[in-house]
Design a protein around this motif. Structure first.
Motif, short mmCIF file in Angstrom:
data_model
loop_
_atom_site.label_atom_id
_atom_site.label_comp_id
_atom_site.label_asym_id
_atom_site.label_seq_id
_atom_site.Cartn_x
_atom_site.Cartn_y
_atom_site.Cartn_z
N MET A 34 0.43 3.57 -4.30
CA MET A 34 -0.46 4.26 -5.19
C MET A 34 0.09 5.26 -6.04
O MET A 34 -0.35 6.01 -6.73
CB MET A 34 -1.57 4.90 -4.30
CG MET A 34 -2.51 3.84 -3.68
SD MET A 34 -3.53 4.48 -2.22
CE MET A 34 -4.51 5.65 -3.16
N VAL A 35 1.53 6.01 -5.58
CA VAL A 35 2.06 7.00 -6.21
C VAL A 35 2.23 6.56 -7.63
O VAL A 35 2.31 7.21 -8.79
CB VAL A 35 3.12 7.71 -5.29
CG1 VAL A 35 4.08 8.52 -6.23
CG2 VAL A 35 2.64 8.29 -4.26
N GLY A 42 -7.60 2.86 -0.76
CA GLY A 42 -6.72 2.56 -1.88
C GLY A 42 -6.63 1.06 -2.32
O GLY A 42 -7.30 0.44 -1.45
N PRO A 43 -6.14 0.68 -3.22
CA PRO A 43 -6.04 -0.79 -3.47
C PRO A 43 -5.13 -1.58 -2.58
O PRO A 43 -4.18 -0.99 -1.89
CB PRO A 43 -5.36 -0.75 -5.02
CG PRO A 43 -5.43 0.63 -5.48
CD PRO A 43 -5.38 1.59 -4.18
N ARG A 44 -5.49 -2.97 -2.60
CA ARG A 44 -4.61 -3.68 -1.89
C ARG A 44 -3.59 -4.36 -2.54
O ARG A 44 -2.62 -4.87 -1.95
CB ARG A 44 -5.49 -4.75 -1.08
CG ARG A 44 -6.77 -4.41 -0.25
CD ARG A 44 -7.45 -5.52 0.30
NE ARG A 44 -6.70 -6.42 1.11
CZ ARG A 44 -6.26 -6.07 2.05
NH1 ARG A 44 -6.58 -4.95 2.97
NH2 ARG A 44 -5.44 -7.12 2.67
N LEU A 89 -4.86 5.08 -11.37
CA LEU A 89 -5.86 5.63 -10.09
C LEU A 89 -6.63 6.87 -10.58
O LEU A 89 -7.68 6.93 -9.93
CB LEU A 89 -5.13 6.02 -9.00
CG LEU A 89 -4.83 4.67 -7.99
CD1 LEU A 89 -3.87 5.02 -6.81
CD2 LEU A 89 -6.01 4.16 -7.67
N ALA A 90 -6.06 7.47 -11.43
CA ALA A 90 -6.56 8.77 -11.67
C ALA A 90 -8.12 8.70 -12.59
O ALA A 90 -9.15 9.23 -12.62
CB ALA A 90 -5.84 9.89 -12.57
#
Length: 463
Positions: free
Chosen positions: A445-446, A21-23, A451-452
């Motif tokens: 991230m939600v 995941g991203p930071r 992200l998709a």
């Protein structure tokens, strides 16, 4: 083990929720930047500061100094490996041109609360060149009396005189690249620096009056083991820096050419890496450090922890910061900026950088203009990243929405984290629990609408 009520660690939860995941040093993340954002786009955002005098946030300035004498195999930074120190003379000349072009558009409000020199190796520059650069910056920007001035240090490049000179120039924070003290690990990544060398540099920093010293560590490097990193922690705890950053090495040789020189068979297994991390956290907490978030720890009386406690902690491209949200101006190759509701990034090569400035053009390669939805989601994600509660009413007032309706889908997706007691969600807010502070990236991230559309392979593991 330190049993402070605001942090709890569970190996079982780490195994369950650890993922790529991203930071979130920005939102949207830098991989979303695009070439449709041009020099003219950047100029328009700079010019907005001129038209809203008195309502601007202060500035934060980042200067990228890309030169290094030797190659560290783990490094993912944009750097130029050379022993020709004369190359910096030309680079400084072009930095001066870039600054002149920027201030021509930015207007008279140039109050500056933060400065950071990164690289590369900033101390590749000679003392006279560093003085010249600081004179240049002070001639263009109005540094506030309590401004935070930080610089990244390679202990192999400095002396007692260097640290005294940096303090004289106004720097009050320094960050030392330690990574690991084990000789076999250092040889495997081509960065040999004995403990005595780092100790001498840290001692010189304290003697020169630096307010805060940070030590960077990396776990997951080749030849590293639980036992060897435990010894490294012994040495780091003895040095007693005010802040410690414990980074997870991301081995991406397809993206970073230098990493191809690392022998992959020498890398610790995923299980060994996890055990090194868990041991490191326990040791740092036992030594009295406070967990700030992600990979950052500080002493209880450090400003970073005070900002965490009073909920003034922020996050930007340099990581966690005590400063209120600033407009970030980046100078030099590949430097990233954030002005208003935009991000920008300069060209990555010195030749392209020089060519743009020779044509009196700002060296912008790409960037991003944030929509109202981006700005809203950025606030939610950044509040989560700083472990602060997300107050629905405050966000409703700022953005003119009804949080529970706007984010109905996201609130449903949060159930797994709520059931695991990582967060608490009620009618009024989302609060990160002591168990959840390590998992804020996953919770954030939600709320990431991009992200998709992108591959998770671009990101590092959460732990």
């Amino acid at each position: 083990m330190n049993t402070l009520p605001d942090i709890e660690f569970s190996e079982a939860l780490i195994r369950r929720f650890d993922k790529l995941g991203p930071r979130y040093t920005s939102y949207p993340t830098a991989d979303r930047f695009h070439a449709e954002f041009t020099e003219q786009s950047y100029i328009e955002y700079l010019a907005q500061r001129s038209t809203q005098a008195g309502n601007n946030p202060p500035l934060s300035i980042y200067v990228h100094l890309p030169f290094c004498e030797s190659l560290c195999y783990f490094c993912a930074c944009n750097k130029i490996i050379t022993k020709e120190h004369g190359r910096t003379t030309e680079y400084l000349r072009y930095l001066a041109k870039e600054m002149a072009l920027v201030v021509a558009h930015i207007g008279p409000d140039r109050r500056t609360a933060q400065l950071h020199f990164g690289g590369g190796t900033p101390t590749f520059l000679s003392p006279d060149e560093l003085r010249e650069l600081m004179t240049m910056l002070r001639s263009h920007f109005d540094f506030l009396p309590d401004a935070e001035l930080g610089i990244e240090i390679d202990p192999r490049t400095v002396s007692d005189d260097t640290m005294a000179m940096l303090a004289e120039l106004g720097f009050n924070r320094t960050s030392f690249g330690v990574q690991d003290f084990d000789l076999a690990v250092q040889q495997a990544v081509n960065r040999v620096q004995p403990y005595e060398m780092v100790e001498k540099a840290v001692t010189a920093s304290r003697k020169a009056g630096f307010e805060s010293i940070n030590a960077d560590l990396i776990y997951g490097l080749p030849k590293q083991s639980l036992e060897s990193f435990n010894r490294t922690l012994d040495s780091v705890i003895e040095l007693s820096p005010e802040r410690i950053a414990l980074y997870n090495y991301a081995h991406l040789p397809s993206r970073f050419k230098a990493q191809r020189l690392i022998v992959e068979a020498d890398l610790p297994t995923a299980e060994a890496r996890l055990q090194i991390f868990l041991m490191s956290v326990r040791r740092l907490l036992d030594a009295g450090y406070i967990y700030i978030g992600l990979d950052h720890f500080s002493k209880p009386d450090d400003e970073l922890n005070k900002a965490r406690l009073d909920k003034s902690l922020h996050r930007n491209f340099q990581g966690y910061t005590t400063r209120a949200d600033c407009d970030l101006i980046g100078f030099g190759v590949s430097a990233i900026g954030k002005v208003g509701h935009s991000y920008s990034q300069s060209v990555r090569t010195v030749n392209a950088y020089y060519q743009h400035l020779d044509a009196n053009r700002l060296p912008i390669e790409k960037g991003f203009s944030l929509s109202a939805d981006d700005v809203l989601r950025r606030q939610v994600i950044m509040e989560l990243m700083c472990s602060g509660p997300v107050d629905f009413a405050a966000i409703n007032r700022t953005h003119g929405i009804d949080f529970r309706s706007y984010f109905a889908q996201e609130l449903a997706q949060l159930k797994q984290y709520e059931e695991a007691e990582l967060i608490q969600v009620d009618e009024h807010r989302i609060a990160v629990t002591p168990k959840g502070r390590m998992f804020v990236r996953a919770v954030g991230m939600v709320f990431d609408s991009y992200l998709a559309q992108q591959s998770s392979a671009k990101f590092s593991k959460l732990i």
